[in-house]
Write a protein that holds these residues in place. Structure first.
Motif, PDB file in Angstrom:
ATOM      1  N   GLY A   5       0.754  -1.156   0.129  1.00 17.40           N
ATOM      2  CA  GLY A   5      -0.071   0.121  -0.059  1.00 17.40           C
ATOM      3  C   GLY A   5       0.912   1.258   0.034  1.00 17.40           C
ATOM      4  N   ASN A   6       1.894   1.292   0.824  1.00 21.26           N
ATOM      5  CA  ASN A   6       2.783   2.362   0.794  1.00 21.26           C
ATOM      6  C   ASN A   6       3.516   2.508  -0.640  1.00 21.26           C
ATOM      7  N   LEU A   7       3.759   1.333  -1.073  1.00 22.14           N
ATOM      8  CA  LEU A   7       4.542   1.487  -2.574  1.00 22.14           C
ATOM      9  C   LEU A   7       3.599   2.264  -3.481  1.00 22.14           C
ATOM     10  N   LYS A   8       2.413   1.765  -3.224  1.00 24.74           N
ATOM     11  CA  LYS A   8       1.404   2.250  -4.487  1.00 24.74           C
ATOM     12  C   LYS A   8       1.315   3.747  -4.040  1.00 24.74           C
ATOM     13  N   TYR A   9       1.106   4.129  -2.931  1.00 25.74           N
ATOM     14  CA  TYR A   9       0.905   5.436  -2.648  1.00 25.74           C
ATOM     15  C   TYR A   9       2.094   6.178  -3.225  1.00 25.74           C
ATOM     16  N   LYS A  10       3.344   5.694  -3.089  1.00 27.78           N
ATOM     17  CA  LYS A  10       4.492   6.564  -3.622  1.00 27.78           C
ATOM     18  C   LYS A  10       4.364   6.514  -5.084  1.00 27.78           C
ATOM     19  N   GLY A  65       0.258   7.909  -6.165  1.00 26.19           N
ATOM     20  CA  GLY A  65      -0.237   9.266  -5.345  1.00 26.19           C
ATOM     21  C   GLY A  65      -1.338   9.172  -4.599  1.00 26.19           C
ATOM     22  N   PRO A  66      -1.763  10.174  -4.122  1.00 23.75           N
ATOM     23  CA  PRO A  66      -3.084  10.157  -3.332  1.00 23.75           C
ATOM     24  C   PRO A  66      -4.287  10.067  -4.074  1.00 23.75           C
ATOM     25  N   LYS A  67      -4.504   9.934  -5.297  1.00 24.75           N
ATOM     26  CA  LYS A  67      -5.707   9.705  -6.043  1.00 24.75           C
ATOM     27  C   LYS A  67      -5.492   8.246  -6.898  1.00 24.75           C
ATOM     28  N   GLY A  68      -4.805   7.372  -6.262  1.00 24.14           N
ATOM     29  CA  GLY A  68      -4.685   5.942  -6.585  1.00 24.14           C
ATOM     30  C   GLY A  68      -5.838   5.000  -6.085  1.00 24.14           C
ATOM     31  N   ASN A  69      -6.833   5.364  -5.915  1.00 24.27           N
ATOM     32  CA  ASN A  69      -8.124   4.530  -5.378  1.00 24.27           C
ATOM     33  C   ASN A  69      -9.042   4.295  -6.762  1.00 24.27           C
ATOM     34  N   GLY A  70      -8.487   3.961  -7.820  1.00 27.11           N
ATOM     35  CA  GLY A  70      -9.014   3.690  -8.990  1.00 27.11           C
ATOM     36  C   GLY A  70      -9.423   4.776  -9.928  1.00 27.11           C
ATOM     37  N   GLU A  71      -9.241   6.147  -9.546  1.00 31.87           N
ATOM     38  CA  GLU A  71      -9.339   7.232 -10.407  1.00 31.87           C
ATOM     39  C   GLU A  71      -8.097   7.651 -11.111  1.00 31.87           C
ATOM     40  N   ALA A  72      -8.071   8.173 -12.272  1.00 31.12           N
ATOM     41  CA  ALA A  72      -7.274   7.998 -13.210  1.00 31.12           C
ATOM     42  C   ALA A  72      -6.293   9.568 -12.329  1.00 31.12           C
ATOM     43  N   VAL A  73      -4.928   9.549 -12.538  1.00 32.84           N
ATOM     44  CA  VAL A  73      -4.428  10.711 -12.242  1.00 32.84           C
ATOM     45  C   VAL A  73      -4.170  11.464 -13.403  1.00 32.84           C
TER      46      VAL A  73
END
Length: 187
Positions: free
Chosen positions: A156-161, A164-172
């Motif tokens: 989860g930490n790696l995914k956040y890095k 980023g903070p919008k990594g919950n399925g929304e496109a960055v």
């Protein structure tokens, strides 16, 4: 050539040739017959006994040939009757196979084998079900373990890095990108 008139004795000099049944075999001179020193009589057998045996052999061979002719005629008659009844060799084969399969299915050996295979299938199904349940339980236990939770936190930490903070399925989206509109389609 009529198959009934063929001599099918494999030891016969007339093998496969038409044989005239009107001539007696005793009328035909045979090379090496009795009296010839090349073919002496067996010990203890007189000339008269040998002649009686030859006559009896001739009669038996004639009977055999007659029986072959009768059998051949009967087989032709049976074939004709089957043809009239509409029984073809293929239908006969099909009926024989069907009857044979029914005989196999009613045999004790087949029934025992079928029961054994059925029981084996049931036991295999039960074993696989038990094994599936055990694997599911172990995976659930593993997911609840401290090691897995630690691994999940690290991922989860790696995914956040990375995302980023919008990594919950929304496109960055980058600040330079524009939202496509009707006037400016993406393709």
């Amino acid at each position: 050539m009529d198959p009934a008139s063929q001599d099918i004795n494999l030891n016969s000099p007339n093998k496969g040739l038409g044989v005239d049944r009107s001539d007696s075999l005793s009328d035909v001179p045979v090379e090496g017959a009795v009296g010839n020193s090349a073919n002496p009589l067996p010990p203890g057998l007189t000339e008269e006994e040998a002649e009686e045996l030859r006559i009896e052999l001739t009669k038996v061979e004639e009977e055999i040939n007659t029986l072959r002719q009768v059998l051949s005629a009967k087989e032709k008659h049976a074939t004709e009757l089957k043809r009239k009844l509409g029984l073809s060799p293929l239908n006969e084969l099909r009926q024989n196979l069907t009857k044979g399969w029914q005989d196999v299915q009613t045999s004790n050996a087949y029934k025992k084998t079928q029961e054994t295979l059925s029981q084996a299938g049931q036991k295999t199904t039960a074993a696989l079900s038990t094994m599936g349940t055990a694997i599911s339980r172990k995976l659930g236990d593993m997911r609840n373990s401290a090691t897995f939770k630690s691994f999940e936190d690290k991922m989860g930490n790696l995914k956040y890095k990375v995302v980023g903070p919008k990594g919950n399925g929304e496109a960055v989206s980058s600040p330079t990108s524009t939202t496509p509109t009707q006037e400016n389609p993406p393709f």
